[in-house]
Write a protein that holds these residues in place. Structure first.
Motif, mmCIF file in Angstrom:
data_model
loop_
_atom_site.group_PDB
_atom_site.id
_atom_site.type_symbol
_atom_site.label_atom_id
_atom_site.label_comp_id
_atom_site.label_asym_id
_atom_site.label_seq_id
_atom_site.Cartn_x
_atom_site.Cartn_y
_atom_site.Cartn_z
ATOM 1 N N PHE A 114 74.907 -8.874 -94.617
ATOM 2 C CA PHE A 114 75.663 -9.965 -94.033
ATOM 3 C C PHE A 114 76.032 -10.932 -95.159
ATOM 4 C CE2 PHE A 114 73.111 -8.641 -90.304
ATOM 5 C CZ PHE A 114 74.141 -8.429 -89.406
ATOM 6 N N MET A 165 80.236 -9.908 -84.497
ATOM 7 C CA MET A 165 79.898 -9.229 -85.745
ATOM 8 C C MET A 165 78.459 -8.723 -85.753
ATOM 9 S SD MET A 165 82.845 -9.449 -86.847
ATOM 10 C CE MET A 165 82.567 -8.522 -88.343
ATOM 11 N N VAL A 166 77.534 -9.535 -85.271
ATOM 12 C CA VAL A 166 76.133 -9.118 -85.234
ATOM 13 C C VAL A 166 75.951 -7.968 -84.249
ATOM 14 C CG1 VAL A 166 73.780 -9.817 -84.644
ATOM 15 C CG2 VAL A 166 75.237 -11.352 -85.975
ATOM 16 N N MET A 188 72.366 -17.978 -90.850
ATOM 17 C CA MET A 188 72.733 -16.581 -90.663
ATOM 18 C C MET A 188 71.606 -15.802 -89.993
ATOM 19 S SD MET A 188 74.470 -15.966 -94.395
ATOM 20 C CE MET A 188 74.845 -14.222 -94.176
ATOM 21 N N LYS A 231 71.425 -16.608 -86.321
ATOM 22 C CA LYS A 231 72.458 -15.896 -85.561
ATOM 23 C C LYS A 231 72.041 -14.445 -85.356
ATOM 24 C CE LYS A 231 76.000 -18.757 -84.839
ATOM 25 N NZ LYS A 231 77.317 -18.571 -85.458
ATOM 26 N N ASP A 274 80.689 -14.762 -84.889
ATOM 27 C CA ASP A 274 79.483 -14.105 -85.397
ATOM 28 C C ASP A 274 78.776 -13.259 -84.343
ATOM 29 O OD1 ASP A 274 79.967 -15.187 -87.850
ATOM 30 O OD2 ASP A 274 78.434 -16.746 -87.718
ATOM 31 N N LYS A 275 78.863 -13.654 -83.079
ATOM 32 C CA LYS A 275 78.240 -12.872 -82.001
ATOM 33 C C LYS A 275 78.786 -11.453 -82.002
ATOM 34 C CE LYS A 275 77.455 -12.860 -76.968
ATOM 35 N NZ LYS A 275 77.996 -11.517 -76.687
ATOM 36 N N LEU A 287 80.082 -13.043 -92.026
ATOM 37 C CA LEU A 287 79.708 -14.039 -91.026
ATOM 38 C C LEU A 287 80.255 -15.387 -91.481
ATOM 39 C CD1 LEU A 287 75.937 -13.228 -90.227
ATOM 40 C CD2 LEU A 287 77.972 -12.440 -89.018
ATOM 41 N N ASP A 288 80.862 -16.139 -90.555
ATOM 42 C CA ASP A 288 81.396 -17.449 -90.932
ATOM 43 C C ASP A 288 80.768 -18.596 -90.143
ATOM 44 O OD1 ASP A 288 82.499 -17.120 -88.455
ATOM 45 O OD2 ASP A 288 84.590 -17.155 -89.114
ATOM 46 N N LEU A 289 79.658 -18.291 -89.446
ATOM 47 C CA LEU A 289 78.911 -19.289 -88.670
ATOM 48 C C LEU A 289 79.762 -19.909 -87.568
ATOM 49 C CD1 LEU A 289 76.952 -20.988 -91.600
ATOM 50 C CD2 LEU A 289 76.312 -19.017 -90.202
ATOM 51 N N ASN A 323 78.104 -14.575 -96.163
ATOM 52 C CA ASN A 323 78.805 -15.817 -95.833
ATOM 53 C C ASN A 323 79.371 -16.387 -97.127
ATOM 54 O OD1 ASN A 323 78.403 -19.087 -95.739
ATOM 55 N ND2 ASN A 323 79.250 -18.283 -93.836
#
Length: 307
Positions: free
Chosen positions: A38, A20-21, A70, A73, A17-18, A11-13, A40
């Motif tokens: 997860f 990836m989650v 994180m 998200k 991220d949407k 996750l890179d904020l 970061n």
């Protein structure tokens, strides 16, 4: 093929991220995954000692803030309950090095990385991880819908192709056998065919018949677990078999391409496999899984050649 139980997801904020989650949600529900980590990576967290003396909680506060972001998200895009355990980790250093170190420490089975649209850096990171990781890698383009019911498995009937197909079969089983698997062999008519006295078209048929024969032998060595497979044979006409693979993936509306990494060889590029390398470069809209037997990563000499 070993079961995928431990997964790391970057996750890179960012808006990525949407995707990836949502994929984490999909993997946790439709697979045997037990732990999702997860991660970061903070690339620059070097703080002079004198500054840390004055602000001793600075690093802890930065990490705590990242973890909170994180988790927010995650809560925003996750849905329903899961059997898997979710973990949130913040590490520091170079992205690839940090992820590979974490992968080794946690004995990870699969690395899942996102790929932004038209972002060369994402492709470079994916290649670096694919070359050096001691496990499989799944590359997810931004905005991809989490689904794997139409899978393309490019195959040259080798051992690494067998691993890729076995992984696709495992996915199909977990997907209630509703997944369609297409096994594609791309063959080339060799230079010098005319010395045989046959026309180009006639020798094309010779090559195709040979591919069909090789596929039958190949598939007899695999436990298909009752999953139906469709074999297709494509003639390469532009000396780039990867474009034929991507074209076929689009033709069948594939939502995943699964290919095997070759294993150890003398040079880093061929350690991953030139076709896998090329697919990472060209495939920017279909999830791509590079399957590798766990623990079979580049040795120290291969690592030095990549630097």
């Amino acid at each position: 093929m070993y079961p995928i139980k431990k997964v790391i997801i970057g996750l890179d904020l960012s808006d990525l991220d949407k995707t990836m989650v949502e994929f984490a949600d999909f993997l946790a529900k439709a697979s045997a995954v037990e732990d999702v980590h997860f991660v970061n990576v903070i690339k620059n967290l070097h703080i002079p000692k004198d500054v840390l003396k004055e602000f001793p909680d600075m690093v802890d506060n930065v990490i705590k803030e990242r973890k909170n972001e994180m988790e927010q998200k995650f809560e925003k895009f996750i849905s329903g309950k899961h059997k898997a355990n979710f973990h949130f980790n913040v590490v520091t250093g170079k992205i690839a090095d940090s992820i590979l170190k974490f992968t080794k420490e946690k004995d990870i089975d699969l690395i899942v990385m996102g790929r932004r649209e038209k972002a060369e850096q994402s492709g470079a990171l994916s290649q670096r991880l694919a070359r050096r990781a001691a496990c499989s890698l799944l590359i997810i383009p931004e905005g991809t819908t989490p689904k794997m019911d139409k899978i393309l498995v490019p195959s040259d009937f080798s051992e690494h192709s067998k691993l890729a197909l076995e992984e696709a079969i495992n996915i199909a089983q977990l997907n209630d056998n509703s997944t369609e698997i297409t096994v594609q062999n791309v063959f080339t008519v060799p230079t010098g065919y005319h010395y045989t006295g046959k026309t180009f078209e006639e020798f094309t048929e010779v090559m195709k018949k040979n591919a069909v024969k090789s596929y039958k032998k190949f598939i007899n060595s695999i436990d298909t677990k009752g999953i139906k497979l469709k074999a297709v044979y494509s003639q390469d006409t532009n000396e780039d078999v990867t474009t034929d693979m991507i074209d076929k993936a689009h033709e069948i509306n594939a939502n995943a391409i699964i290919i095997g990494a070759k294993g150890r060889t003398a040079t880093t590029a061929f350690f991953l496999g030139s076709i896998a390398e090329r697919l990472i470069q060209l495939d920017n809209d279909i999830p791509l899984m590079i399957v590798r037997p766990k623990g079979k990563n580049a040795g120290f000499l291969e690592f030095l050649k990549e630097l």
